[in-house]
Design a protein around this motif. Structure first.
Motif, PDB file in Angstrom:
ATOM      1  N   PHE A   1       0.829  -1.200   0.000  1.00  0.00           N
ATOM      2  CA  PHE A   1       0.000   0.000   0.000  1.00  0.00           C
ATOM      3  C   PHE A   1       0.869   1.257   0.000  1.00  0.00           C
ATOM      4  N   GLN A   2       0.809   2.002  -1.095  1.00  0.00           N
ATOM      5  CA  GLN A   2       1.467   3.303  -1.133  1.00  0.00           C
ATOM      6  C   GLN A   2       0.717   4.298  -0.256  1.00  0.00           C
ATOM      7  N   ASP A   3      -0.572   4.093  -0.177  1.00  0.00           N
ATOM      8  CA  ASP A   3      -1.449   4.958   0.616  1.00  0.00           C
ATOM      9  C   ASP A   3      -2.192   4.101   1.632  1.00  0.00           C
ATOM     10  N   LEU A   4      -1.901   4.312   2.915  1.00  0.00           N
ATOM     11  CA  LEU A   4      -2.523   3.507   3.971  1.00  0.00           C
ATOM     12  C   LEU A   4      -3.929   3.989   4.328  1.00  0.00           C
ATOM     13  N   GLU A   5      -4.416   5.019   3.641  1.00  0.00           N
ATOM     14  CA  GLU A   5      -5.742   5.557   3.931  1.00  0.00           C
ATOM     15  C   GLU A   5      -6.798   5.105   2.935  1.00  0.00           C
ATOM     16  N   ILE A   6      -6.436   4.271   1.955  1.00  0.00           N
ATOM     17  CA  ILE A   6      -7.430   3.837   0.978  1.00  0.00           C
ATOM     18  C   ILE A   6      -8.421   2.873   1.639  1.00  0.00           C
ATOM     19  N   PRO A   7      -9.651   2.768   1.129  1.00  0.00           N
ATOM     20  CA  PRO A   7     -10.718   1.996   1.792  1.00  0.00           C
ATOM     21  C   PRO A   7     -10.394   0.520   2.018  1.00  0.00           C
ATOM     22  N   ILE A   8      -9.571  -0.102   1.162  1.00  0.00           N
ATOM     23  CA  ILE A   8      -9.340  -1.539   1.281  1.00  0.00           C
ATOM     24  C   ILE A   8      -8.465  -1.888   2.476  1.00  0.00           C
ATOM     25  N   VAL A   9      -7.725  -0.941   3.020  1.00  0.00           N
ATOM     26  CA  VAL A   9      -6.789  -1.238   4.113  1.00  0.00           C
ATOM     27  C   VAL A   9      -7.502  -1.790   5.349  1.00  0.00           C
ATOM     28  N   PRO A  10      -8.598  -1.183   5.836  1.00  0.00           N
ATOM     29  CA  PRO A  10      -9.301  -1.780   6.989  1.00  0.00           C
ATOM     30  C   PRO A  10      -9.808  -3.189   6.696  1.00  0.00           C
ATOM     31  N   ALA A  11     -10.293  -3.425   5.477  1.00  0.00           N
ATOM     32  CA  ALA A  11     -10.762  -4.759   5.094  1.00  0.00           C
ATOM     33  C   ALA A  11      -9.606  -5.752   5.112  1.00  0.00           C
ATOM     34  N   PHE A  12      -8.442  -5.309   4.656  1.00  0.00           N
ATOM     35  CA  PHE A  12      -7.264  -6.161   4.671  1.00  0.00           C
ATOM     36  C   PHE A  12      -6.918  -6.575   6.102  1.00  0.00           C
TER      37      PHE A  12
END
Length: 258
Positions: free
Chosen positions: A64-75
């Motif tokens: 993840f280059q961007d830790l704020e994208i929506p998929i991060v919590p799902a991950f």
């Protein structure tokens, strides 16, 4: 969630997984709360990522280059859903380059066939927790993969054409000994054969067993199947041995159908 918060959640996992000190050194001391949820391992350099992947049968890494994208919590939620899968996370440019990652990506690495499967681009942007869970479930192939409705799809999506099945009742007294030998045999056929376990005690598996025209009185048995031409053969057995597996495999390739 800030990157530093992840580091506090990971020390216990690293210590129990037995990763090398240089990997553990990348993570700060964890919270003292034993109930703290397990999190993905933070991978800050190429050696750490390589060792992390090589140490397990299945690894899933969020690049993840961007830790704020929506998929991060799902991950992060997948870590709790799949306790037998190792999860890592990285935003290091050298790690990205080493694994040919050019943008936000989730990759699943399989030791059994050295596959690296990716979710990236528009596919990653549109995915949610349910779809991500489905992706991991289908592609969660191991030295020996237990057959079910989810893993069945993943087995046929593999580039390995030969599948060897052990059909046995997991509740039987001979199961543990045979399964141990079967797992040892699987390691010797890496990238040649996918080893599959079919629990004959599960009602939903009766259709798969009947495909090979086996009766319950003939079990346990080995079955071998080639995906490209649907050729197959079976061998009722009393116990699994490496010699037996090797001879059955060689005979099938030579066209000596039983």
């Amino acid at each position: 969630m800030e990157v530093t918060q992840f580091r506090y959640l990971l020390l216990v996992l690293l210590l129990t997984c037995g990763l090398a000190p240089e990997v553990a050194a990348e993570v700060e001391e964890s919270s003292d709360d034993p109930r703290a949820p397990r999190g993905p391992v933070w991978l800050t350099n190429v050696p750490a990522a390589m060792e992390f992947i090589a140490a397990v049968e299945v690894a899933v890494i969020g690049f993840f280059q961007d830790l704020e994208i929506p998929i991060v919590p799902a991950f992060h939620s997948m870590v709790q859903e799949f306790p037998d899968v190792s999860f890592g996370i990285s935003n290091d440019s050298e790690v990205f380059s080493h694994y040919n990652i050019t943008g936000n990506t989730i990759s699943l690495f399989r030791l059994v066939d050295n596959e690296q499967l990716k979710l990236e681009g528009e596919e990653l942007e549109s995915i949610d927790a349910t779809k991500l869970s489905h992706f991991i479930s289908i592609n969660n192939l191991r030295w020996v993969t237990e057959y079910n409705s989810m893993t069945g799809s993943g087995l046929f999506n593999s580039q390995i054409e030969i599948h060897l099945l052990l059909i046995i009742d997991k509740a039987s007294p001979e199961y543990e000994k045979n399964m141990h030998r079967y797992q040892e045999a699987a390691k010797l056929f890496q990238k040649k054969v996918l080893f599959v376990l079919v629990d004959s005690g599960v009602m939903e598996n009766q259709r798969a067993i009947s495909y090979f025209r086996l009766k319950m009185s003939q079990l346990p048995a080995l079955a071998i199947y080639r995906t490209v031409d649907d050729k197959w053969d079976t061998l009722p057995i009393k116990e699994v041995t490496l010699e037996q597996v090797q001879n059955f495999y060689d005979g099938f390739l030579e066209g000596k159908l039983l």
